[in-house]
Write an enzyme that holds these catalytic residues in place. Structure first.
Site, PDB file in Angstrom:
ATOM      1  CE  LYS A  12      -4.448   0.948   0.328  1.00  0.00           C
ATOM      2  NZ  LYS A  12      -5.583   0.055   0.059  1.00  0.00           N
TER       3      LYS A  12
HETATM    4  N1  GLU Z   1      -7.161   0.286  -3.109  1.00  0.00           N
HETATM    5  C1  GLU Z   1      -8.005  -0.836  -3.354  1.00  0.00           C
HETATM    6  C2  GLU Z   1      -8.093  -1.711  -2.111  1.00  0.00           C
HETATM    7  O1  GLU Z   1      -7.950  -1.247  -1.019  1.00  0.00           O
HETATM    8  C3  GLU Z   1      -7.629  -1.577  -4.616  1.00  0.00           C
HETATM    9  C4  GLU Z   1      -6.257  -2.170  -4.647  1.00  0.00           C
HETATM   10  C5  GLU Z   1      -5.858  -2.717  -6.010  1.00  0.00           C
HETATM   11  O2  GLU Z   1      -6.648  -2.716  -6.924  1.00  0.00           O
HETATM   12  O3  GLU Z   1      -4.687  -3.127  -6.104  1.00  0.00           O
HETATM   13  O4  GLU Z   1      -8.389  -2.868  -2.174  1.00  0.00           O
END
Ligand code: GLU
Length: 472
Positions: free
Chosen positions: A108
């Site tokens: 993240k």
């Molecule tokens: N930000 C989104 C989540 O928290 C999507 C992550 C992604 O598509 O890699 O799942």
């Protein structure tokens, strides 16, 4: 928000949920610790010249578990972003991908910025610079680390990131797969924008296919007519509320936004509320609805399903005991703190956990990444062939039964699957299977006290197997 001094940090909260799950498992000594720990976090500070002056920004990219590469997870733009939060969200990504069996590790990123305070031109400059900083260290890379949108970012930012990466490293056949959530004309995939909200809908539909599970939340029947309160009409909340009301007959009786909350016993028109927010910068003044300036108070209002779709820590020690909804569908990441989770379980509130329910985004990101690596759109080869077979079936039926197939059925049989239909089918399948995996664990293991623990057990078991086979 977690501003109660008795409340622990987001990271600690996720770790305690993890510990609760591993306490019911029989993992080799030390393996739980290996999975739980965040492998690395990179913090960067970089300056950008905006107009005549320079501004320094802080960003992070955390890599939680690399049991499968690439690692995956969004990049968030928020003025409250911090390292603890990014690590917590990266951990959730590892468990999330394992729960829905998407072959990625967890990561993240975040940039500490309030994007609403900057022009599009400045945001592009800042984003490109941030992308360069991450790409230099392989924290953006199609085989190693693939970002995506999160709070405060979307297709536009992913397009800039993709272009920045590909300008830095030209000549890579897989370059387009360095980030997902791109605009379709830049290598994105149909259905990614609404994927997380669609996943929430599919997850809730699956929940409502199991009478025992519905009864556990003291509810009955289907989604039809269910009163839903949604917090946050951003990308996830908007799509979930829209689909559930327009396609499943649920009633959106309350919407909570930054400036307060609106309610209507007859149900709110999600599209109209969205349009109102776009012009008025809030829900205040929406015609035909009751308004309160105290948005968070509406989390405690009576309804059948509460969908927190805004941010972490909104259901905490401060309000958990007062939540009336018998079913909480976690569309945001980490909306319920560990302490609140314990209180709600005691009360008999059923929670469909984030790491499962909001996995639609990363699931469709996976489809996009596969599309980028394969360099071909889904349905391209088979669509017309499917149509031809459908046509043959219709003709055979008509000949054998000496009748005419009604136009509606003929149309359905003779329409081949395009990319969007295939994406939806894959997402639906993913959400159905994962829910059943989770409920099987919940039903079979006495020590697994709720669906969240079951979801964690499900994900951790898969990661553990992988580590054990790798011999780490
Ligand atoms: N930000 C989104 C989540 O928290 C999507 C992550 C992604 O598509 O890699 O799942």
């Amino acid at each position: 928000m977690m501003n109660d001094p008795n409340e622990i940090t987001f990271r600690k909260s996720v770790d305690l949920m993890f510990d609760r799950a591993t306490a019911t498992m029989d993992l080799p000594l030390g393996l739980a610790e290996q999975i739980r720990s965040c492998n690395s976090v990179y913090q960067v500070q970089f300056g950008v010249k905006l107009g005549d002056s320079y501004e320094v920004f802080t960003g992070w990219r955390a890599v939680h578990s690399e049991h499968i590469l690439p690692v995956k997870g969004g990049i968030r733009y928020a003025d409250f972003a911090n390292q603890d939060e990014v690590e917590a969200l990266a951990a959730l990504m590892s468990y999330k991908c394992a729960i829905v069996m998407i072959p990625f590790g967890g990561s993240k990123g975040a940039l500490k910025i309030d994007p609403r305070q900057y022009s599009e031109k400045d945001l592009e400059k800042i984003t490109r610079r941030f992308a360069q900083e991450l790409a230099k260290r392989d924290l953006i890379h199609p085989s190693l680390n693939v970002p995506a949108p999160d709070m405060g970012t979307g297709e536009r930012e992913m397009g800039w990131i993709s272009d920045t990466y590909q300008s830095l490293f030209p000549g890579q056949a897989n370059g387009m797969g360095c980030v997902t959530g791109k605009p379709v004309h830049l290598g994105g995939i149909n259905g990614r924008v609404e994927a997380t909200g669609r996943g929430v809908q599919f997850g809730l539909r699956e929940y409502f296919r199991h009478p025992d599970d519905i009864a556990r939340a003291r509810l009955d029947g289907s989604l039809e007519g269910k009163r839903i309160i949604v917090q946050g009409l951003g990308n996830v909340g908007y799509h979930a509320a829209k689909f559930l009301s327009e396609e499943d007959g649920a009633k959106i009786t309350g919407i909570i936004e930054r400036d307060g909350a609106i309610s209507s016993a007859d149900g709110l028109d999600v599209e109209a509320v969205k349009a109102h927010i776009a012009t008025n910068h809030g829900v205040k003044g929406f015609p035909g609805a009751d308004y309160t300036g105290n948005g968070p108070a509406m989390l405690e209002a009576e309804c059948d399903i509460l969908i927190p779709a805004a941010m972490e820590g909104v259901i905490s020690l401060q309000n958990a005991a007062k939540i009336q909804a018998p079913l909480i569908a976690e569309a945001a990441n980490g909306p319920v703190t560990y302490a609140a989770d314990e209180i709600l379980r005691e009360k008999g509130t059923v929670i469909i956990p984030d790491a499962y329910l909001n996995a639609g985004g990363v699931t469709v990101s996976y489809f996009e990444w596969v599309k980028n690596l394969a360099r071909i759109r889904f349905g391209y080869l088979e669509r017309r062939n499917e149509e031809r077979r459908g046509q043959m079936l219709v003709e055979a039926l008509e000949k054998m039964l000496n009748t005419t197939v009604p136009q509606e059925i003929r149309d359905q049989l003779t329409t081949g699957s395009d990319e969007l239909a295939l994406v939806r089918s894959g997402l639906d399948d993913t959400m159905r299977n994962a829910y059943n995996n989770i409920r099987d664990i919940f039903n079979a293991r006495e020590k697994v006290v709720d669906l969240r623990t079951a979801a964690f057990v499900c994900g951790i078991e898969r990661i553990a197997k992988r580590y054990e086979s790798m011999g780490i």
